[in-house]
Design a protein around this motif. Structure first.
Motif, mmCIF file in Angstrom:
data_model
loop_
_atom_site.group_PDB
_atom_site.id
_atom_site.type_symbol
_atom_site.label_atom_id
_atom_site.label_comp_id
_atom_site.label_asym_id
_atom_site.label_seq_id
_atom_site.Cartn_x
_atom_site.Cartn_y
_atom_site.Cartn_z
ATOM 1 N N LEU A 38 5.631 0.365 -12.645
ATOM 2 C CA LEU A 38 5.596 -0.061 -11.252
ATOM 3 C C LEU A 38 4.177 -0.340 -10.770
ATOM 4 O O LEU A 38 3.962 -1.210 -9.927
ATOM 5 C CB LEU A 38 6.261 0.999 -10.370
ATOM 6 C CG LEU A 38 7.785 1.077 -10.483
ATOM 7 C CD1 LEU A 38 8.326 2.147 -9.547
ATOM 8 C CD2 LEU A 38 8.426 -0.254 -10.153
ATOM 9 N N GLU A 39 3.215 0.386 -11.304
ATOM 10 C CA GLU A 39 1.822 0.131 -10.941
ATOM 11 C C GLU A 39 1.434 -1.303 -11.320
ATOM 12 O O GLU A 39 0.830 -2.029 -10.526
ATOM 13 C CB GLU A 39 0.899 1.131 -11.639
ATOM 14 C CG GLU A 39 -0.562 1.004 -11.215
ATOM 15 C CD GLU A 39 -1.457 2.026 -11.893
ATOM 16 O OE1 GLU A 39 -2.681 2.004 -11.647
ATOM 17 O OE2 GLU A 39 -0.944 2.850 -12.705
ATOM 18 N N SER A 40 1.823 -1.708 -12.535
ATOM 19 C CA SER A 40 1.493 -3.068 -12.972
ATOM 20 C C SER A 40 2.222 -4.106 -12.118
ATOM 21 O O SER A 40 1.694 -5.183 -11.841
ATOM 22 C CB SER A 40 1.862 -3.263 -14.443
ATOM 23 O OG SER A 40 3.263 -3.280 -14.629
ATOM 24 N N LYS A 41 3.436 -3.776 -11.694
ATOM 25 C CA LYS A 41 4.213 -4.679 -10.841
ATOM 26 C C LYS A 41 3.540 -4.857 -9.473
ATOM 27 O O LYS A 41 3.419 -5.979 -8.960
ATOM 28 C CB LYS A 41 5.629 -4.111 -10.676
ATOM 29 C CG LYS A 41 6.472 -4.717 -9.568
ATOM 30 C CD LYS A 41 6.954 -6.088 -9.906
ATOM 31 C CE LYS A 41 7.927 -6.591 -8.832
ATOM 32 N NZ LYS A 41 8.095 -8.047 -8.882
ATOM 33 N N ILE A 42 3.089 -3.762 -8.893
ATOM 34 C CA ILE A 42 2.428 -3.844 -7.584
ATOM 35 C C ILE A 42 1.138 -4.651 -7.688
ATOM 36 O O ILE A 42 0.847 -5.501 -6.834
ATOM 37 C CB ILE A 42 2.154 -2.437 -7.015
ATOM 38 C CG1 ILE A 42 3.483 -1.703 -6.767
ATOM 39 C CG2 ILE A 42 1.368 -2.526 -5.712
ATOM 40 C CD1 ILE A 42 3.319 -0.230 -6.454
ATOM 41 N N TYR A 43 0.361 -4.406 -8.744
ATOM 42 C CA TYR A 43 -0.872 -5.165 -8.925
ATOM 43 C C TYR A 43 -0.576 -6.667 -9.041
ATOM 44 O O TYR A 43 -1.287 -7.501 -8.454
ATOM 45 C CB TYR A 43 -1.619 -4.692 -10.173
ATOM 46 C CG TYR A 43 -2.271 -3.339 -10.035
ATOM 47 C CD1 TYR A 43 -2.772 -2.888 -8.816
ATOM 48 C CD2 TYR A 43 -2.401 -2.480 -11.140
ATOM 49 C CE1 TYR A 43 -3.369 -1.643 -8.687
ATOM 50 C CE2 TYR A 43 -2.989 -1.228 -11.025
ATOM 51 C CZ TYR A 43 -3.476 -0.815 -9.805
ATOM 52 O OH TYR A 43 -4.062 0.417 -9.681
ATOM 53 N N GLU A 56 0.834 -1.213 0.000
ATOM 54 C CA GLU A 56 0.000 0.000 0.000
ATOM 55 C C GLU A 56 0.867 1.261 0.000
ATOM 56 O O GLU A 56 0.543 2.258 -0.660
ATOM 57 C CB GLU A 56 -0.948 -0.033 1.198
ATOM 58 C CG GLU A 56 -2.036 -1.098 1.060
ATOM 59 C CD GLU A 56 -2.849 -1.280 2.337
ATOM 60 O OE1 GLU A 56 -2.435 -0.735 3.390
ATOM 61 O OE2 GLU A 56 -3.888 -1.973 2.278
ATOM 62 N N GLN A 57 1.988 1.231 0.742
ATOM 63 C CA GLN A 57 2.908 2.363 0.746
ATOM 64 C C GLN A 57 3.483 2.606 -0.654
ATOM 65 O O GLN A 57 3.591 3.751 -1.109
ATOM 66 C CB GLN A 57 4.048 2.109 1.734
ATOM 67 C CG GLN A 57 5.025 3.274 1.886
ATOM 68 C CD GLN A 57 6.157 2.960 2.854
ATOM 69 O OE1 GLN A 57 6.056 2.064 3.683
ATOM 70 N NE2 GLN A 57 7.237 3.705 2.743
ATOM 71 N N ALA A 58 3.833 1.512 -1.337
ATOM 72 C CA ALA A 58 4.373 1.628 -2.696
ATOM 73 C C ALA A 58 3.321 2.199 -3.650
ATOM 74 O O ALA A 58 3.629 3.058 -4.489
ATOM 75 C CB ALA A 58 4.849 0.266 -3.185
ATOM 76 N N LEU A 59 2.078 1.740 -3.505
ATOM 77 C CA LEU A 59 1.009 2.272 -4.358
ATOM 78 C C LEU A 59 0.799 3.760 -4.114
ATOM 79 O O LEU A 59 0.603 4.544 -5.050
ATOM 80 C CB LEU A 59 -0.299 1.512 -4.112
ATOM 81 C CG LEU A 59 -0.562 0.274 -4.967
ATOM 82 C CD1 LEU A 59 -1.870 -0.386 -4.541
ATOM 83 C CD2 LEU A 59 -0.637 0.633 -6.455
ATOM 84 N N SER A 99 -8.629 -10.461 -10.033
ATOM 85 C CA SER A 99 -8.931 -9.044 -10.249
ATOM 86 C C SER A 99 -7.655 -8.208 -10.380
ATOM 87 O O SER A 99 -7.525 -7.374 -11.280
ATOM 88 C CB SER A 99 -9.795 -8.524 -9.099
ATOM 89 O OG SER A 99 -9.992 -7.131 -9.216
ATOM 90 N N PHE A 100 -6.691 -8.441 -9.471
ATOM 91 C CA PHE A 100 -5.426 -7.693 -9.542
ATOM 92 C C PHE A 100 -4.602 -8.095 -10.764
ATOM 93 O O PHE A 100 -3.925 -7.263 -11.362
ATOM 94 C CB PHE A 100 -4.630 -7.871 -8.249
ATOM 95 C CG PHE A 100 -5.052 -6.933 -7.152
ATOM 96 C CD1 PHE A 100 -4.736 -5.578 -7.224
ATOM 97 C CD2 PHE A 100 -5.772 -7.384 -6.059
ATOM 98 C CE1 PHE A 100 -5.120 -4.702 -6.221
ATOM 99 C CE2 PHE A 100 -6.165 -6.515 -5.047
ATOM 100 C CZ PHE A 100 -5.836 -5.161 -5.126
#
Length: 618
Positions: free
Chosen positions: A217-222, A203-206, A240-241
């Motif tokens: 990076l958004e796609s990596k976090i998902y 969540e911190q990274a997002l 979903s993610f």
């Protein structure tokens, strides 16, 4: 404004600029590299090259940038040539930090190509050469990130966490590499069962990339959050993610990361008995990693395809892909490669301690005293381990024509042999626990105790039932740990009743060889005693009783030993051939010849694993 737009605007102002201004542009490129997709990165490198003044340093920066482009986007070419040229050029410029920057990117190249030992060696060189360089700080952070990934691949999560934290201490807050390190740290916490810490870091990274148009990076976090929910068997959230991650990666043409999504979706579909969908996703992943030659992922791809084919009843396909999986896994995650990585990492830590003049004191105890205390403890551990082994005389009493070749790599061992008599049935086994030395010995005590309990306390009678119960007991022991323990055992377990003339055998990974008029081989179940996502009951094999039959039970230490004229492995087929030549000799000759054969083959090379072979003639 996106990172690419900012870089483009800076380049527009650079015509005729001096070298310091040009270097600032390169530094911005390196710091924002993870925010660019391949075409954007390539465009920036080409435009900067067109502005280069005639200086060796500027040309070297461009070589380094080309190597960075190809490291992160292997579809655009092979990074090794550019990185080697950059490293050589930095050496000529006497720029140790620049040399370390090129080595940090070589880590990515070696890791993707499955050479984890070379990757770890480059990590240590890169960190040493860069020191705390401000100039090449992005590459220092990359080195720590890659070191964390390598340790994570080897399931050494605590070391991975330490590397990620070190990288975070050097990274500028809220930059792409800072976010990437947070994601790596989150994944290590996730896989060491510290779920709350992991979710907090995701969540911190997002939050760090919120409204920043940081698609990569958004796609990596998902994708990593999809894995987080997959581990919790929350498939709806996981899918979903994954869908969010895939949508970005397809739009941005991010082929390599897409393979990770497809692999996990294949696993989800397999768990839901949607075998056709699972195979479709797995084959998509195979095409990507094959086309891009991402060797590090191939074993994972082959394993899931083999498992899917087995679930579909396509045993020929399952066998074919399992062979590919085993070959590739051996190539990348071989025991000796893993040990070299750990040795390199340990050597680096020791060198740091030496530099700080702390090696010779351990909390006011001299090194000599500490080593003597450790040696005394290990020797005592040997006495404890020997207590769980049956004596050779005990084995000879039950099987007069028998031998045991037992050569631990260290003072104590992960290999052990075991024997127990229940009424008229004699059970005997050769076992190989995870690791060797003290850690392996500790696991061997757990597994030996589980064998005893399975037959004495739970009265399991057939060899397959015994191994099933041993697996339950080992898992029960390790589940008490707050972190996930992946340790376990391979084993060859033989049961002989001379009164009823019945013989049974079961194995985990290690096969059985036996000889009467001809040689026979019984393959083991391809699963360990321990944690396994696709666990099945162990098979009990029944063997005709015949006087004069010779059985060989063994672990993989003999066949895996390096040596001979070319420094290669002895290998299983050569062991099989050696045993066939010896089978008509007495057990004393068999033991003596095998021991001498091993010594001659090893020569001056280090013994890489424990060795255990048991021979029994009825």
């Amino acid at each position: 404004m996106s990172a690419y737009d900012r870089l483009s605007k800076q380049i527009d102002l650079l015509a005729g600029a001096n070298e310091p201004a040009l270097h600032e542009a390169y530094f911005n490129l390196w710091e924002n590299a993870m925010l660019l997709h391949g075409d954007q990165f390539q465009n920036v490198v080409v435009r900067l090259a067109s502005l280069l003044p005639e200086s060796k340093m500027s040309l070297t920066w461009n070589l380094l940038s080309q190597g960075m482009l190809l490291s992160f986007h292997p579809a655009k070419g092979n990074a090794f040539s550019a990185l080697s040229a950059a490293e050589t050029s930095f050496v000529e410029l006497h720029d140790k930090s620049g040399e370390g920057a090129a080595q940090a990117l070589k880590v990515v190249y070696y890791k993707n190509n499955g050479r984890l030992d070379l990757a770890q060696e480059c990590v240590q060189n890169a960190i040493d050469n860069m020191g705390d360089s401000e100039l090449y700080r992005p590459f220092l952070c990359i080195a720590f990130y890659q070191a964390g990934e390598i340790s994570h691949l080897l399931n050494d999560y605590q070391t991975a966490i330490a590397y990620y934290k070190k990288g975070i201490s050097f990274a500028k807050p809220s930059t792409a590499i800072h976010t990437r390190l947070l994601i790596g740290l989150a994944n290590s916490y996730k896989d060491s069962n510290e779920s709350e810490k992991a979710l907090e870091l995701f969540e911190q990274a997002l939050n760090q990339i919120y409204n920043a148009n940081n698609y990569i990076l958004e796609s990596k976090i998902y994708a990593d959050m999809a894995n987080y929910y997959f581990r919790k068997n929350d498939f709806a959230n996981s899918i979903s993610f994954h869908e969010k991650s895939i949508a970005i990666r397809k739009k941005q043409n991010m082929a390599n990361p897409l393979s990770t999504n497809y692999l996990e979706l294949a696993e989800i579909c397999l768990k839901q008995n949607k075998n056709d969908e699972a195979l479709n996703y797995a084959l998509l992943a195979e095409k990507i990693v094959t086309d891009l030659n991402i060797v590090i992922k191939l074993s994972q791809v082959y394993h899931i395809i083999s498992t899917i084919y087995e679930a579909m009843g396509n045993l020929a396909g399952a066998l074919d892909y399992y062979k590919k999986y085993h070959t590739k896994k051996e190539e990348v995650f071989s025991h000796e490669s893993s040990m070299k990585i750990k040795q390199l990492s340990m050597r680096h830590e020791i060198e740091n301690v030496q530099k700080e003049n702390e090696l010779f004191e351990l909390k006011n105890v001299t090194l000599k005293e500490a080593l003597e205390e450790i040696g005394s403890s290990v020797r005592y551990a040997k006495r404890i381990q020997e207590a769980i082994l049956p004596t050779i005389d005990m084995i000879k009493e039950k099987f007069p024509q028998s031998f045991v070749l037992y050569r631990p790599k260290d003072i104590v061992a992960g290999d052990f042999y075991w024997m127990e008599q229940i009424d008229d049935t004699i059970l005997i086994a050769a076992a190989d626990c995870t690791g060797h030395g003290v850690p392996g010995a500790m696991v061997s005590v757990v597994c030996s105790n589980a064998l005893n309990r399975a037959v004495k306390e739970f009265h399991r009678l057939t060899t397959g039932e015994i191994l099933d119960k041993v697996t339950d007991l080992v898992l029960e022991t390790f589940e008490k740990s707050v972190t996930e323990v992946m340790d376990g055992m391979d084993i060859s377990l033989l049961s002989i009743n001379k009164i009823t003339k019945t013989i049974q055998w079961s194995g985990a990974h290690n096969p059985l060889l036996y000889f009467n008029d001809t040689m026979h081989e019984i393959p083991a179940n391809k699963q360990p005693i321990g944690k396994n996502d696709y666990r099945k009951p162990f098979t009990t094999h029944y063997i005709d009783y015949s006087e004069g039959t010779t059985f060989f039970l063994f672990t993989d230490g003999f066949s895996d030993q390096f040596g001979g004229p070319d420094g290669k492995k002895f290998k299983y087929r050569q062991l099989q051939s050696t045993l066939l030549k010896l089978v008509n000799n007495s057990q004393e000759v068999q033991l003596r010849t095998l021991d001498q054969t091993f010594t001659n083959w090893k020569g001056d090379l280090e013994q890489i694993d424990d060795v255990c072979i048991i021979g029994i003639r009825l």
